[in-house]
Scaffold this active site. Structure first.
Site, PDB file in Angstrom:
ATOM      1  CD  GLU A   1     -17.325  35.793 -14.893  1.00  0.00           C
ATOM      2  OE1 GLU A   1     -17.435  35.912 -16.114  1.00  0.00           O
ATOM      3  OE2 GLU A   1     -17.584  34.739 -14.292  1.00  0.00           O
TER       4      GLU A   1
ATOM      5  CG  HIS B   1     -12.339  30.415 -22.607  1.00  0.00           C
ATOM      6  ND1 HIS B   1     -12.565  29.248 -21.895  1.00  0.00           N
ATOM      7  CD2 HIS B   1     -13.315  31.276 -22.215  1.00  0.00           C
ATOM      8  CE1 HIS B   1     -13.625  29.405 -21.116  1.00  0.00           C
ATOM      9  NE2 HIS B   1     -14.112  30.619 -21.295  1.00  0.00           N
TER      10      HIS B   1
ATOM     11  CG  HIS C   1     -10.222  32.269 -19.510  1.00  0.00           C
ATOM     12  ND1 HIS C   1      -9.529  32.535 -18.351  1.00  0.00           N
ATOM     13  CD2 HIS C   1     -11.531  32.431 -19.202  1.00  0.00           C
ATOM     14  CE1 HIS C   1     -10.397  32.819 -17.378  1.00  0.00           C
ATOM     15  NE2 HIS C   1     -11.610  32.776 -17.874  1.00  0.00           N
TER      16      HIS C   1
ATOM     17  NE  ARG D   1     -12.748  36.023 -20.329  1.00  0.00           N
ATOM     18  CZ  ARG D   1     -13.766  35.185 -20.242  1.00  0.00           C
ATOM     19  NH1 ARG D   1     -14.071  34.403 -21.258  1.00  0.00           N
ATOM     20  NH2 ARG D   1     -14.479  35.104 -19.140  1.00  0.00           N
TER      21      ARG D   1
ATOM     22  NE  ARG E   1     -17.321  34.392 -24.669  1.00  0.00           N
ATOM     23  CZ  ARG E   1     -17.247  33.946 -23.415  1.00  0.00           C
ATOM     24  NH1 ARG E   1     -18.204  34.218 -22.550  1.00  0.00           N
ATOM     25  NH2 ARG E   1     -16.213  33.236 -23.019  1.00  0.00           N
TER      26      ARG E   1
HETATM   27  C1  SIN Z   1     -14.921  32.003 -16.547  1.00  0.00           C
HETATM   28  O1  SIN Z   1     -15.516  31.457 -15.628  1.00  0.00           O
HETATM   29  O2  SIN Z   1     -13.925  32.685 -16.402  1.00  0.00           O
HETATM   30  C2  SIN Z   1     -15.430  31.802 -17.931  1.00  0.00           C
HETATM   31  C3  SIN Z   1     -16.591  32.649 -18.136  1.00  0.00           C
HETATM   32  C4  SIN Z   1     -16.780  32.896 -19.592  1.00  0.00           C
HETATM   33  O3  SIN Z   1     -16.019  32.378 -20.403  1.00  0.00           O
HETATM   34  O4  SIN Z   1     -17.674  33.663 -19.903  1.00  0.00           O
END
Ligand code: SIN
Length: 546
Positions: free
Chosen positions: A137, A360, A253, A299, A395
């Site tokens: 991610e 988010h 997000h 993010r 985060r």
């Molecule tokens: C996501 O699945 O993009 C959210 C994961 C997160 O907020 O850590």
């Protein structure tokens, strides 16, 4: 009997309702946990079975942010990975504001907690050799996200709730609203609660209260958070004298479905982790213009880039493109996202998915140390409700479920170490009376909540400025003044008071931080100021119970 009166309270009431412990119905517990997400339930499971525990939750046990978590849990398991690399990525994403010692705890204690989840029977995806499958991610330098398809939070929470429901020492009370923390001389005595409607006032007395009630995403009109995320835990903690920290850091997000009928459904960052690309309305790729990590940049960077592209093209969304993956793979890897998109006529194997950033996660919250302790004796906070410095200004993806596990277990360990003292302090009813001079007034609380959420969206969103923040503050304070000492007769009104109060602190912090850092971007101070910057902005709650 300690008589509490509003003397120097200003606008902030110490308790939202009147009560008298002589007449208030009550029950005794050793530990009361407020909230039923991963942090609350895992804390209960990590606490010795000799402790009599109560979990209260505002809605039903399955309504919380953890259940909705799609992506997964970050843990350094790959042979080329290490807690140190996870540490570095967390610090980088946190934009200079993380507490390094607490981050070390997080990354070093990750693997042992994941092993515990596996023992409880959490069914994570595995590769052909039965090793946990790892995906990527944003801002992770390695593949280190374990997952169960795209419904990791649900799998973990369902498993843990089954386990906790089997325990004789744990009672669960659903549809129970935590109004206030009962304290005396800065010592926690229990929680004042009511039912969904605001009736049946009751105290649960316990020498330990753990706030695991989640964040304050519902301060915003557009959010991935469930309706319960109104920041009640932070507000009640502050009224009782706890500190709130880093409130200005609100995570947006980057990729939330943008559809006329649904603008809160998350399209997991794991979709970008598996190769999805971002395109603007003209179909152009743009992330390489913003960050070398492109779609997998931190993010806050991706959200701002999308915001800028939307501004440039005058659009309300951009597109997420994973059409280069075949349908069978997408259906198997992202079953929830695939089905949900299809229900809106979007076949993600053929169509671009319209997405826009949305609130988010709340990085800020109740200030704790690395053991979950707050400044109120016996009062702990964990999970999104807490702020222990691991997220800093932004985060790192998939560190939040992990946080609930690592620090929930640490609270359990603390309780185990002091079990004898805990038992001695249990079963004692405090002698307290609270009486305020309330005003009875008809208030359209749902309407004011909607107005506040729109205001926060427009003025305190991804991009803020002195002007937008001051205008938000003016309106928030105006509503607060109108509601000052107005009696809260139902939980919506209590939520409204909590939300107004938290918003004003958030905006105050955002005004004080005259720089851009992580998720806090000021158009009038676009640079990060490493010379004269404020470290963590902390507000100390007004404890007037003594
Ligand atoms: C996501 O699945 O993009 C959210 C994961 C997160 O907020 O850590």
């Amino acid at each position: 009997m300690t008589e509490i009166r509003e003397t120097d309270a200003g606008e902030q009431e110490r308790y939202l309702v009147d009560f008298d412990t002589d007449t208030l119905p009550y029950e005794f517990y050793d530990v009361v946990i407020v909230g039923s997400g991963i942090a609350g339930v895992y804390t209960a499971l990590s606490t010795p079975r000799q402790a009599k525990i109560l979990i209260i939750t505002k809605d039903t046990i399955d309504i919380n942010n953890s259940v909705l978590a799609q992506g997964g849990i970050a843990v350094s398991l790959d042979q080329n990975d290490s807690p140190h690399l996870h540490f570095q990525d967390t610090i980088y994403a946190g934009a200079g504001l993380c507490d390094k010692e607490t981050v070390k705890v997080l990354v070093n204690e990750a693997a042992e907690n994941i092993a515990t989840l596996c023992l409880y029977g959490v069914n994570f995806d595995r590769d052909a050799e039965r090793r946990l499958s790892l995906t990527r991610e944003g801002a992770h330098s390695m593949n280190r996200i374990i997952h169960t398809g795209d419904a990791t939070g649900k799998e973990v929470c369902d498993t843990l709730v089954r386990a906790v429901s089997d325990l004789d020492n744990v009672t669960i009370r659903e549809r129970t609203f935590a109004i206030d923390l009962i304290t005396q001389d800065n010592v926690c005595k229990g929680v004042l609660t009511c039912n969904e409607q605001g009736g049946d006032l009751k105290a649960y007395y316990a020498p330990i209260v753990v706030c695991a009630s989640g964040g304050y995403g519902r301060l915003y009109a557009s959010t991935t958070n469930p309706e319960v995320a109104t920041g009640d835990g932070a507000a009640l903690s502050f009224r009782a004298g706890a500190e709130l920290m880093d409130l200005e850091f609100v995570q947006f997000h980057p990729t939330v479905l943008f559809h006329p009928d649904n603008q809160s459904f998350l399209i997991s960052e794991a979709v970008r982790g598996e190769g999805a690309l971002l395109r603007n309305l003209k179909g152009e790729l743009f992330m390489e213009n913003y960050h070398p990590m492109k779609e997998l940049a931190p993010r806050d960077v991706v959200s701002r880039a999308i915001f800028q592209e939307m501004e440039k093209t005058g659009a309300q969304h951009v597109y997420l493109d994973i059409t280069h993956k075949d349908r069978a793979y997408l259906e198997q890897r992202f079953p929830t996202i695939f089905k949900t998109c299809l229900s809106y006529g979007i076949d993600m194997s053929r169509d671009y998915i319209p997405v826009a950033p949305s609130q988010h996660y709340s990085m800020g919250g109740i200030k704790t140390d690395e053991w979950g302790k707050t400044r109120i004796q016996g009062f702990y906070a964990v999970g999104e409700a807490a702020c222990n410095g691991i997220h800093g200004a932004n985060r790192l993806a998939s560190n939040s479920l992990l946080e609930g596990l690592v620090f929930g277990r640490r609270i359990g360990r603390q309780i185990a170490e002091h079990l004898d003292d805990l038992k001695k302090a249990s079963g004692i009813k405090p002698s307290l009376r609270y009486h305020n001079t309330w005003i009875d007034k008809d208030v359209d609380a749902p309407k004011l909540i909607r107005q506040l959420q729109e205001l926060m969206n427009h003025n305190v969103g991804i991009v803020r400025s002195k002007e937008s923040l001051e205008s938000a503050m003016e309106r928030i304070l105006q509503i607060r003044r109108e509601l000052n000492h107005v009696r809260a007769t139902d939980t919506t009104m209590m939520e409204l008071k909590n939300m107004l109060f938290l918003s004003s602190l958030l905006v105050k912090a955002a005004l004080m931080r005259q720089e851009s850092r992580g998720a806090h971007y000021r158009s009038d101070y676009p640079q990060t100021d490493d010379q004269n910057w404020l470290n963590n902005i902390v507000f100390q709650g007004g404890n007037k119970d003594a």
